[in-house]
Design an enzyme around this catalytic site. Structure first.
Site, PDB file in Angstrom:
ATOM      1  N   CYS A 164      23.964 -12.327 -21.334  1.00 21.85           N
ATOM      2  CA  CYS A 164      23.639 -13.539 -22.105  1.00 21.85           C
ATOM      3  C   CYS A 164      22.443 -13.288 -23.018  1.00 21.85           C
ATOM      4  O   CYS A 164      22.430 -13.714 -24.175  1.00 21.85           O
ATOM      5  CB  CYS A 164      23.366 -14.709 -21.161  1.00 21.85           C
ATOM      6  N   LEU A 194      17.312 -41.909 -20.426  1.00 23.02           N
ATOM      7  CA  LEU A 194      18.425 -41.383 -19.640  1.00 23.02           C
ATOM      8  C   LEU A 194      18.502 -39.884 -19.860  1.00 23.02           C
ATOM      9  O   LEU A 194      18.461 -39.409 -20.993  1.00 23.02           O
ATOM     10  CB  LEU A 194      19.743 -42.027 -20.093  1.00 23.02           C
ATOM     11  N   GLY A 245      19.528 -31.832 -14.035  1.00 29.53           N
ATOM     12  CA  GLY A 245      19.032 -30.676 -13.296  1.00 29.53           C
ATOM     13  C   GLY A 245      18.192 -31.095 -12.113  1.00 29.53           C
ATOM     14  O   GLY A 245      18.504 -32.060 -11.402  1.00 29.53           O
ATOM     15  N   TRP A 246      17.069 -30.388 -11.913  1.00 24.03           N
ATOM     16  CA  TRP A 246      16.193 -30.694 -10.790  1.00 24.03           C
ATOM     17  C   TRP A 246      15.088 -31.682 -11.175  1.00 24.03           C
ATOM     18  O   TRP A 246      14.157 -31.901 -10.419  1.00 24.03           O
ATOM     19  CB  TRP A 246      15.597 -29.407 -10.232  1.00 24.03           C
ATOM     20  N   GLN A 248      21.083 -30.484  -6.687  1.00 26.60           N
ATOM     21  CA  GLN A 248      20.092 -30.915  -7.664  1.00 26.60           C
ATOM     22  C   GLN A 248      19.623 -32.337  -7.375  1.00 26.60           C
ATOM     23  O   GLN A 248      18.425 -32.636  -7.464  1.00 26.60           O
ATOM     24  CB  GLN A 248      20.668 -30.816  -9.079  1.00 26.60           C
ATOM     25  N   LEU A 280      26.098 -33.878 -11.468  1.00 26.72           N
ATOM     26  CA  LEU A 280      27.263 -33.720 -10.604  1.00 26.72           C
ATOM     27  C   LEU A 280      26.957 -32.796  -9.431  1.00 26.72           C
ATOM     28  O   LEU A 280      27.829 -32.522  -8.611  1.00 26.72           O
ATOM     29  CB  LEU A 280      28.447 -33.161 -11.402  1.00 26.72           C
ATOM     30  N   TYR A 328      16.347 -24.725 -15.607  1.00 26.88           N
ATOM     31  CA  TYR A 328      17.406 -23.732 -15.792  1.00 26.88           C
ATOM     32  C   TYR A 328      18.003 -23.904 -17.183  1.00 26.88           C
ATOM     33  O   TYR A 328      19.179 -24.205 -17.357  1.00 26.88           O
ATOM     34  CB  TYR A 328      18.456 -23.927 -14.697  1.00 26.88           C
ATOM     35  N   SER A 329      17.141 -23.755 -18.194  1.00 30.62           N
ATOM     36  CA  SER A 329      17.558 -23.868 -19.589  1.00 30.62           C
ATOM     37  C   SER A 329      16.527 -23.153 -20.446  1.00 30.62           C
ATOM     38  O   SER A 329      15.507 -22.676 -19.943  1.00 30.62           O
ATOM     39  CB  SER A 329      17.687 -25.347 -20.006  1.00 30.62           C
TER      40      SER A 329
END
Length: 388
Positions: A358, A169, A174-175, A199, A195, A133-134
């Site tokens: 967007c 790291l 995400g997933w 995910q 967070l 998702y990017s």
């Protein structure tokens, strides 16, 4: 023409860079000069008072509610219109609680969950198989969305100069596709932090499916808790997470990353950026990314310099994100009926407005996408030219 209609038309007349037509109760109003590039049907005229409070929220909600309809291609219309966002009105005093939200851990956890915990089933409808998702990276004009996301991940991994046995790291993992690819290609050990409960659950499922339990782990963790772990990593990557940190926390975010970066380590930061330091769009904050703020490139470079993080490389992928969003919208439209069943028509209109607006703002340069390579050392042993 009634007073409300007349006031609305006068307000809209300033958006005249690209001519368009507004149809209100059968009355046609031309904005700008020349042949109209798109047409708007106004079923219910928005209040100009509301438009002055927030042009973005008022027009966005009008579209969501069906009070305004775009005749033709939504993206093309927005692409003509949103290049003029500097003419939008936003009353920051009235919208203070919406625009300037708390930067506390508890509130940011809530804000992140409100977006990413909508449900993995929903995101899987219109994202590609990698669940990325990017911004993708289209090496070739005819690359599929899946290929572009694979390209993006390996483009990032190449920038980290990884070697077998290193540690990595991923802040805001995400997933988990990036870390999975890193473990498979380089045999590195990685930690992903997020967070989002949804995910984390999906990433853990993927780790087991790939048999990578000895290489990868994922934790629910705020970036501010990284120094407490007392761990260090040879490389750090963060993709699309900085936008949730909030203005005022950028230096702390970079310091937390630096605190767990091994000497001579590389930190690759991938984030949406803006030309200047704006507080953010009110509609996006209300409906899509609560608390989201897009940093400018210069403030991130400045904060990094103050922390003695050396900038090795900066790359813009703005047009790649435009294409990524158009691919997402195409997928979304193919599954629109399923989305309506999951949620409702208003949600579907909200989401397509988000994706198309967007895409338009990236195309118009209102926002950008940058990847920066930082290091905590001068790293003179690295190749003198781009190694990726």
């Amino acid at each position: 023409m009634g007073l409300i209609e007349n006031e609305f038309v006068k307000f809209m007349e300033k958006f005249d860079e690209h001519p368009f037509e507004m149809i209100i109760d059968g009355n046609k109003h031309m904005i700008g000069e020349g042949e109209p590039t798109f047409s708007i049907k106004v079923n219910k005229v928005p209040s100009v008072v509301d438009m002055l409070t927030s042009t973005s929220i008022t027009l966005g909600e009008a579209y969501m509610d069906g009070d305004i309809e775009i005749e033709g291609d939504l993206y093309k219309a927005l692409n003509m219109f949103l290049g003029q966002m500097s003419k939008f009105s936003t009353d920051q005093n009235k919208l203070k609680k919406l625009i300037f939200t708390s930067l506390s851990k508890k509130n940011q956890q809530k804000e992140v969950s409100s977006h990413y915990d909508i449900g993995n089933d929903f995101y899987s409808l219109w994202l590609d198989e990698t669940m990325s998702y990017s911004c993708g990276y289209f090496k070739n004009e005819d690359d599929t969305l899946y290929q572009a996301q694979v390209n993006k991940v390996h483009h990032l991994l190449d920038k980290m100069h990884l070697k077998e046995g290193m540690t990595i790291l991923d802040i805001g993992c995400g997933w988990g596709f990036l870390l999975i690819e890193a473990a498979k290609k380089y045999k590195v050990k990685g930690l992903g932090i997020t967070l989002s409960h949804e995910q984390k659950a999906k990433f853990e499922e993927r780790i087991k499916a790939e048999g990578l339990e000895d290489y990868l782990e994922v934790e629910l963790m705020d970036y501010r808790d990284l120094p407490k772990t007392k761990r260090t990593f040879d490389s750090i990557v963060s993709v699309g997470m900085l936008e949730h940190v909030g203005r005022g926390n950028y230096a702390e975010y970079l310091q937390c990353a630096k605190s767990v970066l091994a000497p001579g380590g590389i930190f690759v930061l991938h984030f949406i950026s803006s030309l200047k330091e704006y507080p953010g769009d009110a509609w996006i904050k209300k409906y899509i990314f609560p608390g989201g703020v897009i940093p400018s490139l210069r403030e991130i470079i400045s904060d990094a310099s103050d922390l003695r993080l050396y900038t090795l490389d900066v790359e813009s992928l703005r047009r790649h994100y435009n294409k990524t969003l158009l691919c997402w919208n195409k997928n979304f439209q193919a599954h629109r009926d399923e989305v309506v069943k999951m949620f409702d028509e208003r949600f579907a209109r909200m989401w397509e407005l988000y994706l198309c607006s967007c895409a338009a703002t990236f195309w118009n340069g209102v926002i950008d996408l940058h990847q920066i390579i930082f290091t905590n050392d001068v790293n003179n042993e690295l190749p003198m030219t781009r190694w990726y």
